[in-house]
Each structure stands twice: as C-alpha cells, then as structure tokens.
Scaffold this active site. Sequence first.
Site, short mmCIF file in Angstrom:
data_model
loop_
_atom_site.label_atom_id
_atom_site.label_comp_id
_atom_site.label_asym_id
_atom_site.label_seq_id
_atom_site.Cartn_x
_atom_site.Cartn_y
_atom_site.Cartn_z
N GLU A 173 0.81 -1.22 0.00
CA GLU A 173 0.00 0.00 0.00
C GLU A 173 0.85 1.28 0.00
OE1 GLU A 173 -2.79 -0.53 3.24
OE2 GLU A 173 -3.57 -2.38 2.38
N GLU A 288 -5.17 -10.94 -1.17
CA GLU A 288 -6.03 -10.73 0.01
C GLU A 288 -7.51 -10.81 -0.38
OE1 GLU A 288 -4.94 -7.16 2.21
OE2 GLU A 288 -2.82 -7.49 1.84
O1 9MR Z 1 -7.12 -8.21 8.49
C1 9MR Z 1 -6.09 -7.52 9.17
C2 9MR Z 1 -6.55 -7.18 10.59
O2 9MR Z 1 -6.76 -8.37 11.34
C3 9MR Z 1 -5.52 -6.31 11.26
O3 9MR Z 1 -6.02 -5.86 12.51
C4 9MR Z 1 -5.17 -5.10 10.39
C5 9MR Z 1 -4.04 -4.26 11.01
O4 9MR Z 1 -2.85 -4.98 11.09
O5 9MR Z 1 -4.74 -5.54 9.10
C6 9MR Z 1 -5.71 -6.27 8.40
O6 9MR Z 1 -5.15 -6.69 7.16
C7 9MR Z 1 -4.92 -5.70 6.18
C8 9MR Z 1 -3.69 -6.10 5.39
O7 9MR Z 1 -2.59 -6.30 6.27
C9 9MR Z 1 -3.34 -5.08 4.33
N1 9MR Z 1 -4.47 -4.84 3.46
C10 9MR Z 1 -5.74 -4.51 4.12
C11 9MR Z 1 -6.07 -5.59 5.16
C12 9MR Z 1 -7.43 -5.32 5.80
O8 9MR Z 1 -7.40 -4.14 6.54
#
Ligand code: 9MR
Length: 377
Positions: A173, A288
């Site tokens: 990102e 994802e």
């Molecule tokens: O799904 C993830 C959630 O459990 C965490 O709390 C969060 C923060 O670390 O990250 C979420 O995963 C993200 C991913 O790492 C990057 N793309 C967006 C995902 C959803 O927010």
Amino acid sequence: MSDRCENALLPEHLVQDAAAGRSLSRSRLTRRSFLAAAAASALPAMSRPAGAKARRVPFGGAIQIEYLDSDPAYSRAFLQHCDIILPMNELKFSSLRPTREDFNFAPADRLVDLALSNGKRSRGHTHVWWNALPDWLQSIGSAMEAERELVRHIETVMDRYRGRLESWDVVNEVIAHVPTRDEPLRDTYWLRTMGARHIPVAFEAAQRADPSARLILNDYDLEFSGDRYDARRAIALSLVRQLQDAGIRIDGVGIQAHLYADLKIDVEAVARFGADLKALGLSLIVTELDVIDWNIRGGPEEQDAAALVVVGDLLDGIFAAGPPDAVIAWGITDRYSWIPDVMPRRDGTPSRPLPLDADYRPKPWFDLIEARLSQGV
Ligand code: 9MR
C-alpha cells in the site's frame, strides 16, 4: 543506495509514466466467468476436488492466530482447502518488533510451522506498510537511522525464514489512495522520513537477505473501472519500471482484491495490466481476496450472486495474461473477517466475505475459483 535510485522515484517521473500507462497495448481476452460460473453452480455444494494437489494454480488463505485454539474447525479448514497458509498479522512490523531491541518471532513461527509441517507452503506479509508500526519506530526522525532500522528489520526477518516463505510483500500500500500529479505515493512514516527511496532500499535488502524469495509489490484498488483505478495501476507499473531501471529485482505485483461487490471490475484493464507486467518479466498474485457486500441488497443468495460476478470478472482479467502465482483469500470463513468490523452491511445482516460461510460451507464463488485454479486457465 545511489542517487540514481532516489531520483528515479521522484513523483514527476511516476506521473509521466502514469499518463503513458493509459495508451498501453490492449490485449485480447475472452470472458469466461459466466460460463464457468454456470458450470460451477452445477456442482453439489459440498463437493471439493480431491485436494490441493489437483490445482495448477495454488489457493491460499491468511490465518489468524487468535482462533487456532478456540476453534479447531478453523485450522482444519485451512488444512483442507489451502495450498498456501500465511500469517495474517504476525509478520507485520509492530507484531515482530514490540521493542527496538527484540524480535518476537513466536506467533509467526507457530503459523509458519503449522503450514510447513502439514506439507503446505507459506509467504510473508509484510515489511513496509503505513500501518502496524510501533511507536518507538515512528519516533525516529532521521532518514539515515530509519534506513538502518528498515534494513536491519528486513535482513533479520528474511534471514530467519530464508527458504521457508516463498514470497514476500516487500512493500504494501505505497500508492496514494487518490493519487495526484504531485502525490502519487501514499503519505506514510516511511515516505516522510526516507522519501520514495524507501521502496528500492526495501527491495534491495529483501533480495540480499533471501535471494530465493519472490519479491512482491502489494496494493489494493487495482482492479476496478475508473480514473482513480487507472492511475493506481499506472503508478504500480511505473514503480516496477523504475525499480528495474535502477537494477533492482522485483518479481510480481500483488492485487489485494478486497472486492466491492457493487463495483465493476475493469476486466480489460486488469488483463492489460497483467500483460504489461508479464512483458517486464513479472507475474500477478492475488493476495487478500474477499468480498465487500455492504451495498448489496437482499439476503445470502443475492450477496453470493453478486460475489460470484465480481470474483469471476477478477479471474477473467487475471488469467487473461496467464496463470497468476497464486490466489489467496484474506481468511477462510465468514466467521472471522475484518470486513463486518470496518464495512458492516447497512441492514445489520451478516456479511459474506470469504470462500466458506460461517458454518464452513463453500460458496458458489469458491467452486468457481476451484474450477479456474484446477484448469489453470
Ligand atoms: O485483516 C487484518 C486485521 O486483522 C488487522 O487488525 C489489520 C491491522 O494490522 O490488518 C488487516 O489486514 C490488512 C492487510 O494487512 C493489508 N491490506 C488490508 C487488510 C485489511 O485491513
């Protein structure tokens, strides 16, 4: 890191390339999703191909450690359905580095071991991200000190998992949510402290630390129709070209595929994006996948029907340039997902974001994925 890298990633270069990206050659593609969907929906709901080995393209899921002990069906579902199982959160900076001195590998180790000891594969998510950064890191204001910390982090983590994590989301990102001419990159701690060169620095460190791992640039909103999405795809391509021009290896682009079920996938643009990457020697990987159905009216049937269209279109676009490295879902069951927390359905009914429902039953769109990954086309 040479000056060349620093200059190569200045925003104006990105924007020039972004404009050029729109005239890239169009690749031909066939729209298979509706036929495949029809074929898939004829399958009995519970039928699964004999197992992961039958697939030509691997399917994976991101697993959360917090549900391993409380819900035995959870890990069983990953083991039953996935070729690749990766830690969802445990390899992020703040999880690994609660303090500056220590590396906390235990939770990630447990998940990677679960995968590998069961004959599965695994991958790393993620080194550079705007989120999940510990306070101690963000209090470092000097570019040189931040770079030293970033490189030490990547080298230590990749060294530990060398040969065990087949690919890494080296940066995640980094493209601005709404890119502009002046700001194609997202405003993050890393950008503010080190400038755009944090991107080549991270890829270089990753390549040194584990030459066998595939190095991925991962981002979201790369699949829909519209100017903002065109710009984001063009910036991704520009970043790839600039890394390559600077002699730095990058192996693929990760399309996160958090799919809004009410938006239109730009199948041709995704196909073109994949073809352009292929011409540069890179592949695509879906990293994802889940479905955001907050704007879909009706019940489970309508939600799943909308999901089937959006997933089918994504696969059409992706496969047009050849098979992706993998298709990975952000979870496995509707029981546990970030989506109802962040984007709940307006009528308060349950979201249906993942391949298996809350009772671990596969959705029609998972059957479609199985069909495409097994055929490999
Ligand atoms: O799904 C993830 C959630 O459990 C965490 O709390 C969060 C923060 O670390 O990250 C979420 O995963 C993200 C991913 O790492 C990057 N793309 C967006 C995902 C959803 O927010």
